[in-house]
Write an enzyme that holds these catalytic residues in place. Sequence first.
Site, PDB file in Angstrom:
ATOM      1  N   ILE A  19      34.611   3.261 -32.219  1.00 35.85           N
ATOM      2  CA  ILE A  19      33.642   2.896 -31.176  1.00 35.85           C
ATOM      3  C   ILE A  19      34.160   3.206 -29.778  1.00 35.85           C
ATOM      4  CG2 ILE A  19      32.385   1.140 -32.475  1.00 35.85           C
ATOM      5  CD1 ILE A  19      34.190  -0.982 -31.165  1.00 35.85           C
ATOM      6  N   GLY A  20      35.392   3.697 -29.692  1.00 36.54           N
ATOM      7  CA  GLY A  20      35.907   4.040 -28.375  1.00 36.54           C
ATOM      8  C   GLY A  20      37.337   4.537 -28.439  1.00 36.54           C
ATOM      9  N   GLY A  61      40.926   5.065 -25.686  1.00 34.28           N
ATOM     10  CA  GLY A  61      41.495   4.844 -24.363  1.00 34.28           C
ATOM     11  C   GLY A  61      42.936   5.294 -24.352  1.00 34.28           C
ATOM     12  N   GLY A  62      43.634   4.977 -23.253  1.00 37.28           N
ATOM     13  CA  GLY A  62      45.030   5.376 -23.127  1.00 37.28           C
ATOM     14  C   GLY A  62      45.894   4.749 -24.210  1.00 37.28           C
ATOM     15  N   PHE A  63      45.514   3.553 -24.633  1.00 38.75           N
ATOM     16  CA  PHE A  63      46.305   2.830 -25.640  1.00 38.75           C
ATOM     17  C   PHE A  63      46.109   3.419 -27.023  1.00 38.75           C
ATOM     18  CE2 PHE A  63      46.988  -0.622 -28.667  1.00 38.75           C
ATOM     19  CZ  PHE A  63      48.219  -1.104 -28.255  1.00 38.75           C
ATOM     20  N   GLY A  64      44.900   3.833 -27.339  1.00 41.09           N
ATOM     21  CA  GLY A  64      44.644   4.352 -28.676  1.00 41.09           C
ATOM     22  C   GLY A  64      43.170   4.354 -29.019  1.00 41.09           C
ATOM     23  N   ASP A  75      43.287  -1.617 -14.087  1.00 38.81           N
ATOM     24  CA  ASP A  75      42.333  -0.617 -14.568  1.00 38.81           C
ATOM     25  C   ASP A  75      40.906  -1.166 -14.512  1.00 38.81           C
ATOM     26  OD1 ASP A  75      41.952   1.986 -15.341  1.00 38.81           O
ATOM     27  OD2 ASP A  75      42.309   1.640 -17.465  1.00 38.81           O
TER      28      ASP A  75
END
Length: 254
Positions: free
Chosen positions: A21-22, A24-27, A141
């Site tokens: 579902i998405g 980001g920088g983390f994973g 952020d």
Amino acid sequence: MLLSFEDISKATGNFSASNIIGQGGFGIVYKVTLKNGSIVAVKRAKKDNFERGTPVEFRNEIQTLSKIEHLNLVRFYGYIEHGEDRMILVEYVANGTLREHLDGKCGSGLEIGERLDIMIDVAHVITYLHTYTDLPIIHRDIKSSNILITDKLRAKVADFGFARISVEDPGATHISTQVKGTAGSDVYSFGVLLVEMVTGRLPIEINKAPNEKLTTKWALQRLKGGEVVLVMDPKLRRNPTALMVVEKVLKLAR
């Protein structure tokens, strides 16, 4: 919430792309339906980040998330470490991001009153993080794609992947305690967000004329020239109240 790596793997169809579902920088973020029917979001850290300190960032995120709870923050449920895998379990918010709503990709468009509610929700979160937690926390952020919208059109601030506790622990390593950003950086980001919410534009619009590329600069110049109506999101209904709100929000952002 006691869940194993096997539970999550099974519930996501072995981390099937259909449950993503998405990102980001983390994973990667997965939607997970548990046996009892409840739904959570699982953030799985990127393995190729591990050499660049992801285990440290992971523990920082856990340390941060475990200390905070607020109505307008995405709720933290727990974490899982399994071999090289690191996952965080958080509340699932089903109604898309603020940016998707501003773009018209989600919902039927936010009216000015609904946008004001969201601004206030985010302001409460920043105040809480900076003032009411045991140690001040800097989100670092704050942006429209990190603000999730509930079914009732209220805000849930997400993605503490790069948050840092702002007071150093003398016993920890330099890397894990490094504070990147100050409380002022969140406040600045909030100002940019306010402009984004009344104009509907991205902070940087690469396809616009040179004097309109930097949305905040352009909008505040129009404010100075008494031309607020020119920066108002075309999706918003024009009326004296809405214009007054847009002007006040721009002045606050400035």
